[in-house]
Design a protein around this motif. Structure first.
Motif, PDB file in Angstrom:
ATOM      1  N   UNK A 271       0.804  -1.218   0.000  1.00 56.03           N
ATOM      2  CA  UNK A 271       0.000   0.000   0.000  1.00 56.03           C
ATOM      3  C   UNK A 271       0.854   1.294   0.000  1.00 56.03           C
ATOM      4  N   UNK A 272       1.441   1.606  -1.138  1.00 56.96           N
ATOM      5  CA  UNK A 272       2.252   2.834  -1.221  1.00 56.96           C
ATOM      6  C   UNK A 272       1.433   4.072  -0.885  1.00 56.96           C
ATOM      7  N   UNK A 273       0.111   3.993  -1.076  1.00 57.11           N
ATOM      8  CA  UNK A 273      -0.751   5.156  -0.805  1.00 57.11           C
ATOM      9  C   UNK A 273      -0.989   5.413   0.675  1.00 57.11           C
ATOM     10  N   UNK A 274      -0.538   4.501   1.544  1.00 54.04           N
ATOM     11  CA  UNK A 274      -0.624   4.772   2.987  1.00 54.04           C
ATOM     12  C   UNK A 274       0.277   5.969   3.285  1.00 54.04           C
ATOM     13  N   UNK A 275      -0.181   6.890   4.106  1.00 53.14           N
ATOM     14  CA  UNK A 275       0.594   8.117   4.353  1.00 53.14           C
ATOM     15  C   UNK A 275       2.019   7.824   4.804  1.00 53.14           C
ATOM     16  N   UNK A 276       2.127   6.943   5.798  1.00 55.51           N
ATOM     17  CA  UNK A 276       3.453   6.683   6.364  1.00 55.51           C
ATOM     18  C   UNK A 276       4.354   6.005   5.340  1.00 55.51           C
ATOM     19  N   UNK A 277       3.743   5.114   4.529  1.00 55.94           N
ATOM     20  CA  UNK A 277       4.518   4.397   3.521  1.00 55.94           C
ATOM     21  C   UNK A 277       4.993   5.367   2.433  1.00 55.94           C
ATOM     22  N   UNK A 278       4.104   6.272   2.019  1.00 57.84           N
ATOM     23  CA  UNK A 278       4.468   7.227   0.972  1.00 57.84           C
ATOM     24  C   UNK A 278       5.563   8.176   1.458  1.00 57.84           C
ATOM     25  N   UNK A 279       5.448   8.607   2.701  1.00 62.25           N
ATOM     26  CA  UNK A 279       6.472   9.503   3.254  1.00 62.25           C
ATOM     27  C   UNK A 279       7.829   8.797   3.287  1.00 62.25           C
ATOM     28  N   UNK A 280       7.785   7.510   3.639  1.00 63.10           N
ATOM     29  CA  UNK A 280       9.036   6.737   3.668  1.00 63.10           C
ATOM     30  C   UNK A 280       9.629   6.664   2.256  1.00 63.10           C
ATOM     31  N   UNK A 281       8.782   6.387   1.259  1.00 67.91           N
ATOM     32  CA  UNK A 281       9.261   6.243  -0.120  1.00 67.91           C
ATOM     33  C   UNK A 281       9.864   7.553  -0.622  1.00 67.91           C
ATOM     34  N   UNK A 282       9.183   8.661  -0.354  1.00 65.10           N
ATOM     35  CA  UNK A 282       9.615   9.947  -0.915  1.00 65.10           C
ATOM     36  C   UNK A 282      10.760  10.574  -0.114  1.00 65.10           C
ATOM     37  N   UNK A 283      10.645  10.550   1.215  1.00 62.24           N
ATOM     38  CA  UNK A 283      11.634  11.288   2.030  1.00 62.24           C
ATOM     39  C   UNK A 283      12.613  10.380   2.772  1.00 62.24           C
ATOM     40  N   UNK A 284      12.287   9.106   2.882  1.00 61.62           N
ATOM     41  CA  UNK A 284      13.133   8.187   3.645  1.00 61.62           C
ATOM     42  C   UNK A 284      12.895   8.298   5.142  1.00 61.62           C
TER      43      UNK A 284
END
Ligand code: SF4
Ligand code: SF4
Length: 556
Positions: A243-256
């Motif tokens: 679920x890349x669309x999960x907020x926490x997951x997306x933040x991890x993907x984009x900002x680390x």
């Protein structure tokens, strides 16, 4: 900037799922005809339900506020079209339990007559506080499915600095394509909404994240950016993985960065909004339209014409399904949301709410009935799949045992209910149902505890008040007793003291009478003259002899 210069990161777990998006992704958004009846639940968001402002029989206009926010975490509800309020009553609403809840029911008049605009202005000139108020008054909530009031996310608090606004265009759940179509067809509106959000948050950069299975959406957004001055906004393609669309997951993907357990994206300087929310904010602040419609994907093998429909909030699902050509013979189950995070509905006589992003009418093949669960074999597959780094099998044991303390120790509330664990579980355990049940139980217990705390505080205050009154009574009694003490005790003659007290009272009365203004307006001229004479006598050194005019009882 493009992906060649931005280093992306990976979150733990997650799944590659069949997308099933081609059923509806190529269908342009179709506006649904105005329904005859609108059912508007007072609770369409996280937080306190709104409070109705209208009564049965009242005429309402499109965009008119019909229910006001109650409490801080709450937003108002607006009429989605003009018509007459026919009822405010309990009605079935979208909920896994088949819940009924208070709704304002409107018979539309087909005129679609709009209420005066109270929202629009130049948002980039507005003070952020005023901007937040207007976003709130427009009834805008997160349109990705969570329904959190958007104005709250625009107020990260004095101790947090937001550097990055993330527009979450991942739309990772299978079947759902409403955001994809919105990004393709309304890219310029998304960019305008992102600029407003960036201004409100003072964010230095904005990233519109799009999964790499939506190249048309990314191209449309880049074209919209090229056509406007928006140097601080960029479109970033991210790998397709649920679920890349999960907020926490997306933040991890984009900002680390990792959002701390039970923390908020704002804790790491990021705020996420859905593209639909960005458009809703743009429409409210530039065109004066509160949130009264949204795009809904209607899809699955059980639908004749799968596609994306622009729908008024409050439209019954049955009306939308009819507009989409009705059910096919394969129709087996109706879900609100996708197959991973959605929930089954027992009926289609339920309204579309602000958080309805998809109606999935699945066939038996698409969504088989759940299999009989078997005991957990401790294979660990759920742990590998969990994108929140939790221990799903442990959570399952504790939820099964109703050990709510242990569940909280194991960060139950970090579970995003993505369903990855249940999807891979070879024992077919309905893990997410256990977590939802446990969360509801904990919330209920919290509410009960809060109620008990309020009751205890009231009881303690009552005891304190009774004690204080008792002390005051005792003090008064003591004073009286002191006044009646014998001359031997005080050295004073009680008779003389009583006479002196009476004289003091008379003196006090007399001086009050002297200074009190007299209202003589309603007296006769004769009575007024008598008062003036009496005053003169009272102030003369020698008392005057009574005259015929002033002698009491003299009628002459
Ligand atoms: S995947 Fe299922 S069987 Fe395996 S450990 Fe998790 S809960 Fe148990
Ligand atoms: S539903 Fe919760 S526990 Fe299961 S994988 Fe998703 S986040 Fe982890």
């Amino acid at each position: 900037m493009n992906n060649t210069t931005r280093h992306l990161h990976r979150f733990h777990g997650g799944l590659h799922l069949p997308a099933h998006k081609d059923l509806s992704s190529d269908s342009a958004v179709v506006s649904m005809p105005l329904p005859k009846r609108l059912v508007l639940p007072l609770s369409q968001h996280i937080g306190e339900p709104a409070e109705a402002l209208v009564k049965p029989g009242e005429r309402v206009l499109k965009g008119q506020m019909i229910a006001q926010a109650r409490g801080y975490v709450s937003v108002p509800i607006h009429a989605s079209s003009s018509g007459t309020v026919v009822e405010i009553a309990e009605h079935a609403v979208p909920h896994p339990s088949g819940l009924r809840a208070p709704c304002v029911i409107i018979e539309t008049d087909g005129r679609d007559e709009a209420a005066p605009d109270t929202l629009s202005g130049d948002p980039l000139q507005l003070d952020p506080n005023e901007l937040r108020n207007r976003v709130r008054n427009a009834g805008i909530v997160g349109l990705g499915g969570a329904g959190f009031p958007s104005f709250i996310k625009l107020n990260p608090g004095p101790n947090r600095t937001i550097h990055t606004l993330l527009i979450n265009g991942a739309e990772c759940e299978p079947y759902i394509t409403c955001d994809d179509r919105l990004m393709r067809e309304h890219a310029a509106d998304i960019v305008s909404g992102a600029k407003i959000l960036q201004h409100a948050l003072h964010a230095t950069e904005c990233i519109i994240a799009v999964e790499d299975n939506k190249p048309e959406a990314a191209a449309a957004l880049r074209a919209a950016l090229a056509a406007t001055a928006a140097e601080t906004i960029e479109v970033v393609l991210i790998p397709t993985r649920y679920p890349t669309g999960g907020e926490k997951q997306l933040i991890k993907v984009i900002t680390g960065r990792e959002v701390p357990s039970q923390g908020l994206p704002a804790d790491v300087g990021v705020v996420c909004h859905n593209p639909g929310t960005a458009v809703a904010i743009y429409r409210a602040l530039l065109h004066g339209e509160p949130l009264i419609s949204r795009i809904v994907t209607v899809t699955g093998a059980g639908i004749s014409r799968p596609g994306n429909y622009a729908v008024r909030i409050g439209t019954l699902m049955a009306d939308i399904i009819a507009a989409a050509g009705g059910y096919t013979s394969a129709a087996h189950r109706l879900l609100m949301g996708g197959p991973m995070m959605g929930f089954a509905l027992g009926s289609d006589a339920i309204p579309i709410v602000k958080t309805t992003n998809c109606l999935l009418v699945a066939s038996r093949d698409e969504l088989p009935l759940p299999q009989t669960p078997a005991p957990c074999i401790r294979c660990g597959a759920c742990v590998d799949a969990c994108p929140a780094d939790l221990l799903p099998q442990q959570l399952y044991w504790y939820a099964h045992a109703r050990d709510f303390d242990k569940l909280q120790d194991h960060s139950l509330f970090d579970c995003i209910e993505c369903g990855c664990c249940a999807h891979v579980c070879p024992s077919h355990l309905p893990l997410v149902q256990y977590y939802r049940f446990a969360k509801t139980e904990i919330w209920n217990q919290e509410r009960e505890r809060e109620k008990a705390d309020v009751a205890r505080q009231r009881h303690e205050f009552r005891l304190f008040r009774m004690e204080r009154e008792k002390d005051e009574r005792a003090a008064r009694l003591k004073q009286k007793q002191k006044a009646l003490q014998t001359p031997a005790e005080t050295g004073a003659d009680p008779k003389k003291a009583a006479i002196q007290a009476a004289l003091d009272r008379v003196k006090a009365k007399k001086s009050t009478a002297d200074i009190a203004p007299k209202n003589t307006d309603n007296l006769s001229a004769e009575q007024q003259r008598a008062i003036v004479d009496a005053d003169a006598r009272r102030h003369s050194a020698k008392p005057a002899a009574p005259t015929a005019e002033t002698t009491v009882g003299d009628d002459s």
